[in-house]
Design an enzyme around this catalytic site. Structure first.
Site, PDB file in Angstrom:
ATOM      1  N   LYS A  86      -1.984 -14.085   3.020  1.00 25.30           N
ATOM      2  CA  LYS A  86      -2.681 -14.910   4.008  1.00 25.30           C
ATOM      3  C   LYS A  86      -3.986 -14.299   4.481  1.00 25.30           C
ATOM      4  O   LYS A  86      -4.066 -13.081   4.689  1.00 25.30           O
ATOM      5  CB  LYS A  86      -1.782 -15.102   5.233  1.00 25.30           C
TER       6      LYS A  86
ATOM      7  N   GLY B 198       0.459  -0.851   0.761  1.00 24.24           N
ATOM      8  CA  GLY B 198       1.091  -2.167   0.617  1.00 24.24           C
ATOM      9  C   GLY B 198       1.413  -2.498  -0.828  1.00 24.24           C
ATOM     10  O   GLY B 198       1.679  -1.617  -1.654  1.00 24.24           O
TER      11      GLY B 198
ATOM     12  N   ARG C 124       6.592   9.718  -0.935  1.00 22.80           N
ATOM     13  CA  ARG C 124       6.287  10.279   0.384  1.00 22.80           C
ATOM     14  C   ARG C 124       6.828  11.707   0.545  1.00 22.80           C
ATOM     15  O   ARG C 124       6.241  12.505   1.286  1.00 22.80           O
ATOM     16  CB  ARG C 124       6.841   9.376   1.486  1.00 22.80           C
TER      17      ARG C 124
ATOM     18  N   GLY D 159       0.830  -0.228   6.801  1.00 21.85           N
ATOM     19  CA  GLY D 159       0.304  -0.633   8.101  1.00 21.85           C
ATOM     20  C   GLY D 159      -0.803   0.289   8.581  1.00 21.85           C
ATOM     21  O   GLY D 159      -1.838  -0.163   9.087  1.00 21.85           O
TER      22      GLY D 159
END
Ligand SMILES: Nc1ncnc2c1ncn2[C@@H]1O[C@H](COP(=O)(O)OP(=O)(O)O)[C@@H](O)[C@H]1O
Ligand SMILES: O=C(OP(=O)(O)O)[C@H](O)COP(=O)(O)O
Length: 485
Positions: A279, A435, A118, A458
């Site tokens: 999930k 992610g 970053r 996110g």
């Protein structure tokens, strides 16, 4: 390969013939009405029901090229923001520029940076500004501190940032106030002052207007380059834009939007999306949104067992979301309706416990014994996924194929990373949507060859779900509308 088409194993000759007819129609020039014929729902679903992914993809792809979705056009509109590159030396020389970056990097127990991605990603914008003689007032958060917390200080960032910029970055011990104002006044043209962690003030996350105004009072104009935090409506990402004009996008933010919105909404086709992770519930929005845009959807990770169970298969002790069985069925139906070739793994690597040293075996997806849990996709699935990916021109990947943290169950995830690296080398646009997939790509050592690796988990999820990000919405509109619109 199991598919949303209820996996027909014995296809009628009529269905195969109809598939080819539909594909041939799609390949026919528009003026002869071929595409219109191929876009008829019946032709598309036949192509799909025939289980011939390549043909179905081709038909679906041609249909989308003919009718880009209104949604895609709307999404493109979010990109039409004024960019730092639109600011000239006349706009910048001697000006104080408040730059919000996302320097939220991982630190070890000795405050050493363990991944500087970053920081490196923030450099082009800062470099451009200082090159034009601006005074850069750099702001970021680090972690999620509750009040002033020394271990969340931005001090460890200074040496690496200075090294990358080739100048000594100055550091303020506060975010606002007289001491900071003094440092800003003393900042030379082309200098960089890093403010302390903006989240040391609770007003930041509350998007407090007074706090935003105090931040704004330090500068003349605003650049947001903090993509990883652009989904947060905070004082330094959103509130400050009400007090500083112009407010423009930095190069990193622009690049993220170009890939995660632009390339995804107007992809080179065929366009494949690979979605994994734990999930289905956390990826519903992404899957639904991508179903509107992609030609092929490959599913992996823990979510596949909910799909298997919804199709009546036994899943042993695998991760299942019982309350999402209907949703899984409806996603399969939606894929069919949209003419998207949705592929589920046909074989899985199962384990007798959730542990790195578990006993494991590879079985067909339809033969998971009681007590065993699926922790990775199997070799047949990798081969089928690879064959499907070989047909593509654009691929986006979000979420691992298995429990890649355990070496024994990392094979499927690593195979996808390697395949995307290979495709990248052949000119395919490859986008890694943040992610854990980023970690997987880095683990395999192929990060450098991908077209784009998102710096925000996110934020990229929200963009892929089709949401607008407050930190982007707040920026000034570009004066010239982009030609793609
Ligand atoms: N078959 C599986 N069973 C349980 N967990 C899984 C399985 N496959 C992947 N996972 C887990 O999913 C996690 C990542 O999920 P998620 O946070 O949704 O993805 P991402 O971070 O890429 O958005 C990883 O920690 C991985 O171990
Ligand atoms: O690390 C970040 O996001 P990510 O973990 O979703 O990639 C950003 O710095 C945002 O941090 P936040 O989720 O504490 O607002």
């Amino acid at each position: 390969m199991a598919s949303a088409a209820a996996a027909p194993t014995s296809l009628s000759l009529a269905a195969r013939a109809a598939t080819r007819a539909a594909a041939a129609a799609a390949a026919t020039p528009l003026r002869r009405g071929g595409l219109a014929a191929a876009c008829q729902p019946a032709a598309r679903s036949l192509a799909f029901a025939a289980g011939d992914a390549r043909l179905a993809v081709h038909v679906a792809s041609r249909c989308r090229q003919a009718a880009p979705s209104a949604r895609g056009t709307r999404a493109m509109a979010t990109m039409a923001k004024k960019s730092v590159g639109d600011l000239t030396e006349a706009d910048l020389a001697g000006k104080r520029v408040f730059v919000r970056a996302d320097l939220n990097v991982p630190l070890d127990e000795n405050q050493n940076i363990t991944d500087d991605t970053r920081i490196r990603a923030a450099v082009p914008t800062i470099q451009y500004l200082i090159g034009k003689g601006a005074k850069v007032i750099l702001s970021s958060h680090l972690g999620r501190p509750k009040g002033v917390t020394p271990k969340f200080s931005l001090a460890p960032i200074v040496p690496r940032l200075s090294e990358l910029l080739g100048i000594q970055v100055q550091k303020a011990d506060d975010v606002i106030g007289p001491e900071v104002e003094k440092l800003v006044s003393a900042l030379p043209n082309g200098g960089v002052l890093l403010l302390e962690n903006v989240r040391f003030y609770k007003e930041e996350e509350k998007n407090d207007p007074e706090f935003a105004q105090k931040l704004a009072s330090l500068a003349d104009l605003y650049v947001n380059d903090a993509f990883g935090t652009a989904h947060r409506a905070h004082a330094s990402t959103e509130g400050v834009t009400k007090f500083l004009k112009p407010s423009v996008a930095g190069y990193l933010l622009q690049k993220e939007l170009d890939y995660l919105v632009g390339a995804v909404s107007s992809p080179k086709r065929p366009f494949a999306a690979i979605v994994g992770g734990s999930k289905v519930s956390s990826k519903i929005g992404v899957i639904e949104s991508l179903l509107e845009k992609c030609d092929i959807l490959l599913l992996g990770g823990g979510m596949i067992f909910t799909f298997y169970k919804a199709q009546g298969l036994s899943v042993g002790a695998s991760l299942v979301e019982e309350d999402k069985l209907e949703l899984a069925t409806s996603l399969l139906a939606k894929a069919k309706e949209k003419g998207v070739s949705l592929m589920l793994p046909t074989d899985v690597v199962i384990a007798d416990k959730f542990a790195p040293d578990a006993n494991s075996q590879t079985v067909p997806a339809s033969a998971i014994p009681d007590g065993w849990m699926g922790l990775d996709i199997g070799p047949d699935s990798v081969a089928s996924f690879n064959a499907a990916l070989d047909t593509t021109q654009t691929v986006i990947w979000n979420g691992p194929m298995g429990v890649f943290e355990f070496d024994k169950f990392a094979v499927g995830t690593e195979a996808v990373a390697k395949k995307l690296a290979e495709l990248s080398g052949k000119g395919v646009t490859t986008i890694i949507g943040g992610g854990d997939s980023v970690a997987a790509v880095e683990k395999v050592g192929v990060a450098d060859v991908m077209s784009h690796i998102s710096t925000g988990g996110g934020a990229s999820l929200e963009l892929l779900e089709g949401k607008e990000l407050p930190g982007v919405v707040a920026l000034d509109e570009a004066v010239v509308t982009r030609s793609k619109l």
